[in-house]
Design a protein around this motif. Structure first.
Motif, short mmCIF file in Angstrom:
data_model
loop_
_atom_site.label_atom_id
_atom_site.label_comp_id
_atom_site.label_asym_id
_atom_site.label_seq_id
_atom_site.Cartn_x
_atom_site.Cartn_y
_atom_site.Cartn_z
N SER A 35 0.80 -1.18 -0.08
CA SER A 35 -0.13 0.07 -0.02
C SER A 35 0.88 1.22 -0.11
O SER A 35 0.27 2.43 -0.03
N THR A 36 2.19 1.12 0.09
CA THR A 36 3.22 2.24 0.14
C THR A 36 4.10 2.14 -0.85
O THR A 36 4.71 1.29 -1.47
N GLY A 37 4.99 3.34 -1.03
CA GLY A 37 6.04 3.00 -2.12
C GLY A 37 6.92 2.40 -1.62
O GLY A 37 7.76 1.65 -2.12
N ARG A 38 7.35 2.46 -0.37
CA ARG A 38 8.25 1.78 0.43
C ARG A 38 7.89 0.09 0.49
O ARG A 38 8.91 -0.58 0.12
N ASP A 39 6.62 -0.14 0.58
CA ASP A 39 6.25 -1.57 0.36
C ASP A 39 6.58 -1.83 -1.34
O ASP A 39 7.13 -3.17 -1.26
N ALA A 40 6.29 -1.03 -2.03
CA ALA A 40 6.84 -1.39 -3.48
C ALA A 40 8.18 -1.98 -3.82
O ALA A 40 8.53 -2.91 -4.28
#
Length: 313
Positions: A35-40
């Motif tokens: 759900s976040t850019g860091r997750d991506a």
């Protein structure tokens, strides 16, 4: 049973969008969600998906910045990215494509259309991966080719420099191979190359051992996290196993097919850097001495005197 479905990473900060995409794609693909850019960035690096469906308007890092980070990382740069966005401007789409995205889905999206376009991109990646694999493999022996070895050596040397780990480089040459081809023909010569390749795979079978056909009748093996004793042991095992096959070779002084092996050993200290080219040349020099001193033998030497300080460190 291993799930061989292609893997898709879906990253969106709206649960409804994730749910719609998940339900629409789960039957054909393994689905990972964030759900976040860091997750991506974290999930793409860890899971190495076949495709990323990436929202642009994430809360922490924009999809554009995530795309830029993934394309800058050698591990993830070839993963195709499709942006999923509610934005509808030419400039926005152009920016995404310039960063390396391959397509756009606009919200609200049509699931049947998403399925078709995802399927097309997955099929394209499968074909691209296959071509890349074939370009790095020696067609006769199934081993890595010279190009793949050069790439692997560069990354392994960087690892050894940073971690101060031992490397052993084995250069293997089939003795009197030209005479073997002249006596028995190229078909038998090809068979001999394949037999030797199988011996190498059997003798250098640790996960980090890397074997390649270096060219002609020469092979090369890079042993990572290995001592000089381990390198010499693997080399002697290879020489012995080929000898025990007793493949007739009337053009050899031994009467059977044999190999000579040169081994270069190195373990960089803090502040030292391995010269890749000199490292390979040293293994080749050891091989030369093995052949000059009678063939069917192993010559192993340390490479320590060839290390040069890295002024950048």
């Amino acid at each position: 049973m291993t799930d061989l479905k292609p893997k898709i990473l879906i990253v969106d900060d709206e649960r409804l969008n994730i749910r719609l995409l998940y339900e629409g794609l789960k039957d054909e693909y393994q689905i990972i969600v964030g759900s976040t850019g860091r997750d991506a960035i974290r999930l793409a690096t860890k899971e190495l998906p076949d495709l990323v469906l990436l929202d642009i308007g994430l809360d922490d890092i924009s999809g554009h910045e995530v795309c830029k980070a993934l394309k800058a990382n050698p591990t993830t740069k070839n993963i195709p990215i499709i942006f999923v966005t509610a934005q509808d401007t030419y400039e926005d789409e152009l920016k995404g494509l310039e960063l390396g995205a391959i397509d756009y889905f606009r919200k609200p999206f049509s699931i049947p259309l998403v399925r078709v376009r995802v399927r097309n991109q997955i099929e394209l990646k499968r074909k691209t991966d296959m071509l890349q694999y074939l370009s790095s493999i020696d067609g006769l022996t199934g081993l890595a080719n010279r190009r793949q070895f050069d790439e692997h050596l560069s990354s392994t040397v960087r690892y050894a420099d940073r971690q101060h780990r031992g490397l052993c480089l084995l250069m293997i040459d089939i003795d009197r191979f030209k005479q073997y081809n002249d006596l028995y023909g190229h078909v038998r010569g090809d068979d001999a190359l394949k037999v030797v390749a199988r011996v190498l795979k059997k003798c250098a079978a640790r996960p980090l051992d890397f074997i390649a056909r270096f060219g002609g009748e020469e092979f090369i093996i890079l042993l990572t996290d290995s001592s000089p004793e381990e390198g010499a042991l693997v080399a002697e095992r290879i020489r012995e196993q080929v000898e025990k096959l007793f493949i007739p070779h009337e053009g050899s002084e031994y009467g059977f097919l044999s190999v000579s092996v040169g081994v270069a050993n190195i373990k960089p200290d803090v502040g030292e850097h391995i010269d890749e080219r000199a490292f390979v040349e040293h293994a080749d020099t050891c091989l030369y001495f093995a052949k000059e001193s009678g063939r069917n033998r192993v010559i192993s030497e340390d490479f320590e005197l060839q290390i040069k300080p890295n002024s950048k460190k």
